[in-house]
Scaffold this active site. Structure first.
Site, mmCIF file in Angstrom:
data_model
loop_
_atom_site.group_PDB
_atom_site.id
_atom_site.type_symbol
_atom_site.label_atom_id
_atom_site.label_comp_id
_atom_site.label_asym_id
_atom_site.label_seq_id
_atom_site.Cartn_x
_atom_site.Cartn_y
_atom_site.Cartn_z
ATOM 1 N N GLU A 237 0.535 -1.225 0.023
ATOM 2 C CA GLU A 237 0.023 -0.005 0.372
ATOM 3 C C GLU A 237 1.082 1.523 0.171
ATOM 4 O OE1 GLU A 237 -4.106 0.946 2.101
ATOM 5 O OE2 GLU A 237 -3.060 0.446 3.232
ATOM 6 N N GLY B 264 3.949 -0.314 12.108
ATOM 7 C CA GLY B 264 1.910 -0.832 12.052
ATOM 8 C C GLY B 264 2.003 -2.748 11.581
ATOM 9 N N ALA B 265 1.146 -2.449 11.110
ATOM 10 C CA ALA B 265 0.226 -3.788 9.740
ATOM 11 C C ALA B 265 -0.421 -3.502 8.975
ATOM 12 C CB ALA B 265 -0.664 -3.910 11.273
ATOM 13 N N MET B 266 -0.561 -4.194 8.000
ATOM 14 C CA MET B 266 -1.316 -4.390 6.550
ATOM 15 C C MET B 266 -2.160 -5.709 6.219
ATOM 16 S SD MET B 266 -1.230 -2.696 3.783
ATOM 17 C CE MET B 266 -2.043 -2.790 2.874
ATOM 18 N N GLU B 267 -3.053 -5.244 6.185
ATOM 19 C CA GLU B 267 -4.339 -5.993 6.155
ATOM 20 C C GLU B 267 -4.497 -6.952 4.300
ATOM 21 O OE1 GLU B 267 -5.671 -2.142 3.550
ATOM 22 O OE2 GLU B 267 -4.362 -2.300 5.564
ATOM 23 N N ASN B 268 -3.826 -7.431 4.710
ATOM 24 C CA ASN B 268 -3.105 -8.148 3.264
ATOM 25 C C ASN B 268 -4.151 -9.828 3.952
ATOM 26 O OD1 ASN B 268 -1.172 -6.854 2.169
ATOM 27 N ND2 ASN B 268 0.081 -8.373 3.901
ATOM 28 N N HIS C 141 -8.860 -4.644 13.580
ATOM 29 C CA HIS C 141 -8.895 -3.548 12.551
ATOM 30 C C HIS C 141 -8.030 -3.825 11.442
ATOM 31 C CE1 HIS C 141 -7.262 0.900 11.060
ATOM 32 N NE2 HIS C 141 -7.289 -0.216 10.281
ATOM 33 N N GLU C 142 -6.908 -5.233 10.708
ATOM 34 C CA GLU C 142 -6.651 -5.491 10.189
ATOM 35 C C GLU C 142 -7.712 -6.812 9.400
ATOM 36 O OE1 GLU C 142 -4.556 -3.935 8.957
ATOM 37 O OE2 GLU C 142 -3.982 -2.789 10.283
ATOM 38 N N GLU D 134 -10.022 3.074 6.301
ATOM 39 C CA GLU D 134 -9.348 2.799 7.344
ATOM 40 C C GLU D 134 -10.529 3.430 8.380
ATOM 41 O OE1 GLU D 134 -6.904 1.701 7.422
ATOM 42 O OE2 GLU D 134 -5.917 2.112 6.023
#
Length: 815
Positions: free
Chosen positions: A127, A262-266, A296-297, A319
């Site tokens: 992203e 952070g983190a990523m919503e793959n 959240h993810e 988001e």
């Protein structure tokens, strides 16, 4: 490698022209075992609605070969991260083989060597438009397609992608991992991670859950595995039921990787920065934050992955919704039922901060190109967006809101949408026209101020337009001889309209405007009610009420309406009797921020002693002990404080607390090099060297500050996320103004030349290293630098907000 930013017009033209049928991606990671080179071959099958026209495919790599429908393309035409595609047929097959050797900066891909055991880990995060740095693709959110991965990796590595592998077969010098087709996904939510991961799996409900981390963190991940699996199971069940659409595949993985902020919503494989895994036993707020990120993810799997925004001007749809849904699920499905109090006390103020500054923007922003989108990964998009969604739920009712969401997911599954699609679904379910509401809340920047006076709520808009409509509650409290001292006697529901809304209220000792925190607004009252609120904040019977009182006092401090000393009087009085673990840590953090950043240097030591005394008392309560000791370690001023900390460190063998204590002693002039070396030797944390750097950074010496600055800005050796935050906190210490002012100027200089690294890395570096000191010259230079059109948009917005906050801090310190 230079790569041109995709414009909205280009994306619209390409989306109108093309339909992508599938991606077949062969990724070779074997060159990353001992080197820096990744190779990929992308086979893209797509259709063109106007044969004979041309377009381009994104590929910010070293292109080795490219063929379109079997015909080699002229590689001399490749420029700006784009491969021209001339004379398209109705049905096309594009094959591009390319290599990438820029794997050290986190732009799309990061290769990390763990310093404790020299093991190599690789992660991807795309992203907003960084898939093009790892393989050729049409890198925009509305050209969704199935992706199929085959990954060649070293024999000792585990590979994760969006689903479970179909097969793993041996190669002569590695293993080949084959994964099934994904659903139709945007290019930014697919993933490949690899390395000698430690893996833990658990069958929960209808799902096969997995978590992964580097080997050096296996102990802490195993400690936290029950929490991760419990919250993941609860979230998948809650969202599946509420959205009327269960998560459709069995496998759901979460991969914890080094040096990722952070983190990523793959899809089906969320990637986290492993700095979020606390090395010492987590506090209550650590746990609730961890659970919040899980949810959240996870919410993104529906809102963002299943249904995706058409373009980045609707980033907030992703988001803000995920942030709102996480708190909703925490409250409705987990043991963290006080999640909203944590959001209010710990996070919401950052939304207010960004919205009052010069970098504010509407929630629904005008995004002409992808570079501009990076500036909107901010507290307005996430936090204000969450607050506004909560207001929408209050405005239409939760039942109608959820019904609208179910219709939205049903009608748009695997597609792309605009804001109007969502608002139409919710408005239909609620039988309300949300057009005016949408414009008022999403197309205008700034925060309304609501003031409760004699018989009316007065609303002031931040612009020339009318105030927004607000659905809120007024809590009426009376003094009682039992409990905390105040008792709720009546709640008055109000829907404001225009500048003045009449209200009829019963007699009460305290009236709390926006009780329950239903809307996003600054709230004020007449002088007598304000005094009663500040003096009686700790008497309010609910955590949300006390949170609203203290954060209102903070808002008054930031806006110059309340002296720092008066804010400290309020928050410390509340802390002296606070019993909610949801509030103790956020309130301690706020108090410490006020002491260190908003108090004149000459008064800092006295203020630190006051806070340290309160923290020491709280440390006697088991459920508050950890955050209280952490605050005490940052503010300890006398022998009794240090004796308590020494005893705590020895008794619990808490290396995090031990590092914090050494950092505080170094700040006060005792760097204790022998103690640092001994702790470094016994600390198993792979990032322990960063904690040693914190001890060095805290010292009031030029050489120490130079060393830390070099590691952060020149060597880029400090991992993104928690580690960067720790170094920043140690570097910008109160009482070191003369020493630190030149570094504040250097921060401005760094902004003008900052380049390299992915979005998460840049955000972590620049946002966390915002100066803690400034003078008029620093602020003027920072504002001038932000006017440079060459500055990265995300850096510009951070700079503008930072300079605004520093100016407010200066005014508060000046009294």
């Amino acid at each position: 490698m230079g790569a041109k930013s995709l414009t909205r017009n280009e994306a619209e033209q390409r989306a109108a022209l093309l339909t992508v049928d599938r991606y077949d991606l062969a990724v070779d990671l074997r060159g990353l075992f001992a080197g820096e080179v990744l190779e990929s071959t992308a086979t893209i099958t797509f259709r063109c609605g106007t044969p004979g026209t041309e377009t381009f495919v994104d590929c910010a790599m070293d292109v080795r070969t490219a063929t379109l429908n079997g015909v080699p393309l002229d590689l001399a035409t490749v420029a700006d991260g784009r491969i021209p595609l001339p004379d398209l047929a109705a049905d096309n097959v594009l094959v591009v083989t390319a290599t990438q050797d820029d794997t050290a900066e986190g732009a799309g891909i990061l290769r990390t060597v763990d310093p404790t055991d020299d093991l190599v880990y690789v992660w991807t995060s795309f992203e907003p438009d960084e898939a093009r740095r790892v393989w050729a693709c049409f890198d925009q959110p509305d050209l969704k397609a199935p992706h199929r991965f085959t990954v060649s990796a070293p024999p000792t590595w585990t590979v994760t992608s969006n689903d479970a592998p179909e097969s793993v077969t041996d190669l002569e010098d590695g293993r080949l991992w084959t994964f099934p087709d994904t659903p139709p996904l945007s290019t930014y939510v697919v993933v490949v991670n690899a390395g000698p991961f430690h893996e833990i799996r658990s069958e929960r409900g209808d799902h096969d859950l997995g978590i992964f981390c580097r080997q050096s963190l296996r102990g802490v991940l195993e400690r936290d595995a029950p929490l991760i699996f419990d919250v993941t199971e609860q979230g998948l069940a809650f969202f599946g039921e509420q959205f009327g659409r269960p998560f459709p595949q069995r496998r759901y993985d979460q991969v914890f990787v080094p040096d990722m902020g952070g983190a990523m919503e793959n899809w089906g494989c969320v990637t986290w920065g492993d700095g979020m895994v606390t090395r010492s036993a987590p506090s209550y707020n650590d746990e609730i934050y961890f659970a919040n990120v899980i949810l959240h993810e996870m919410a993104h799997q529906w809102f963002g992955d299943l249904v995706t925004m058409q373009w980045w001007d609707d980033l907030w749809l992703n988001e803000a919704f995920a942030s709102w849904a996480a708190d909703w699920a925490l409250t409705g499905a987990t043991r963290f039922t006080d999640a909203h109090a944590v959001f209010l006390a710990q996070f919401k103020m950052f939304g207010y901060r960004d919205d009052m500054g010069p970098a504010t923007h509407p929630i629904r922003a005008d995004i002409p190109d992808v570079d501009a989108a990076t500036a909107n990964f901010d507290s307005i998009t996430y936090i204000k967006g969450q607050g506004v969604l909560a207001q929408l739920v209050a405005y239409v009712g939760e039942e109608a809101f959820v019904a609208g969401l179910r219709a939205y997911f049903r009608d748009h599954a695997w597609g792309n949408t605009r804001l109007d699609d969502l608002m139409s679904a919710i408005g239909t379910a609620a039988d309300r026209d949300l057009g005016a509401w949408t414009h008022a809340w999403l197309d205008r920047a700034g925060t309304d101020t609501l003031t409760l006076g004699d018989g009316a709520i007065t609303a002031a808009s931040p612009d020339d337009d009318a105030p927004r409509p607000h659905r809120l509650d007024i809590g009426c409290y009376s003094r009682t001889g039992s409990g905390r001292g105040l008792e709720l006697t009546e709640t008055v529901e109000v829907e404001t309209a225009g500048v003045s809304t009449p209200v009829t209220l019963p007699a009460a000792d305290l009236r709390l405007l926006n009780d329950g925190d239903l809307t996003f607004a600054a709230v004020r009252s007449d002088e007598a009610t304000t005094r009663a609120l500040l003096d009686g904040a700790g008497d309010l019977p609910t955590a949300l009420g006390r949170g609203l009182a203290v954060t209102t006092a903070w808002d008054m401090l930031v806006k110059g309406e309340l002296p720092t000393a008066a804010f400290l009087d309020c928050v410390l009085a509340v802390l002296e009797r606070e019993d909610s673990p949801a509030l103790v840590e956020p309130f301690l953090t706020l108090a410490q921020r006020a002491v260190e950043r908003w108090t004149p240097d000459a008064q800092v030591a006295t203020a630190q002693r006051r806070l340290a005394d309160v923290a020491a008392a709280l440390a006697a309560v088991d459920e508050h002990r950890q955050p209280a000791l952490s605050t005490l370690a940052a503010t300890a001023t006398d022998d009794a404080h240090f004796a308590l900390l020494d005893e705590a460190v020895a008794g619990a063998d808490d290396t995090d607390l031990a590092w914090s204590l050494l950092t505080r002693r170094a700040e006060l002039g005792d760097p204790s090099p022998a103690a640092v070396a001994a702790l470094l030797e016994r600390d198993p944390d792979p990032d322990a060297r960063v904690r040693a750097l914190c001890v060095r950074a805290a010292q009031a010496e030029q050489a120490a500050k130079e060393e830390a600055w070099t590691e952060v800005f020149e060597k880029r050796s400090v991992p993104a996320g928690t580690a960067m935050s720790q170094v920043a906190s140690a570097f910008w210490r109160p009482g070191q103004t003369d020493l630190l002012l030149p570094f504040a100027h250097r921060y401005v200089d760094e902004a003008t030349r900052l380049s390299g690294g992915g979005m998460l890395a840049v955000m972590s570096l620049f946002r966390m290293m915002v100066p803690g000191v400034a003078d008029d010259d620093v602020i003027a230079r920072g504002r001038m630098a932000a006017d440079d059109p060459a500055m990265q948009p995300q850096v510009r917005s951070t700079m503008l907000t930072a300079m605004d906050t520093l100016a407010r801090m200066q005014r508060a310190q000046a009294g």
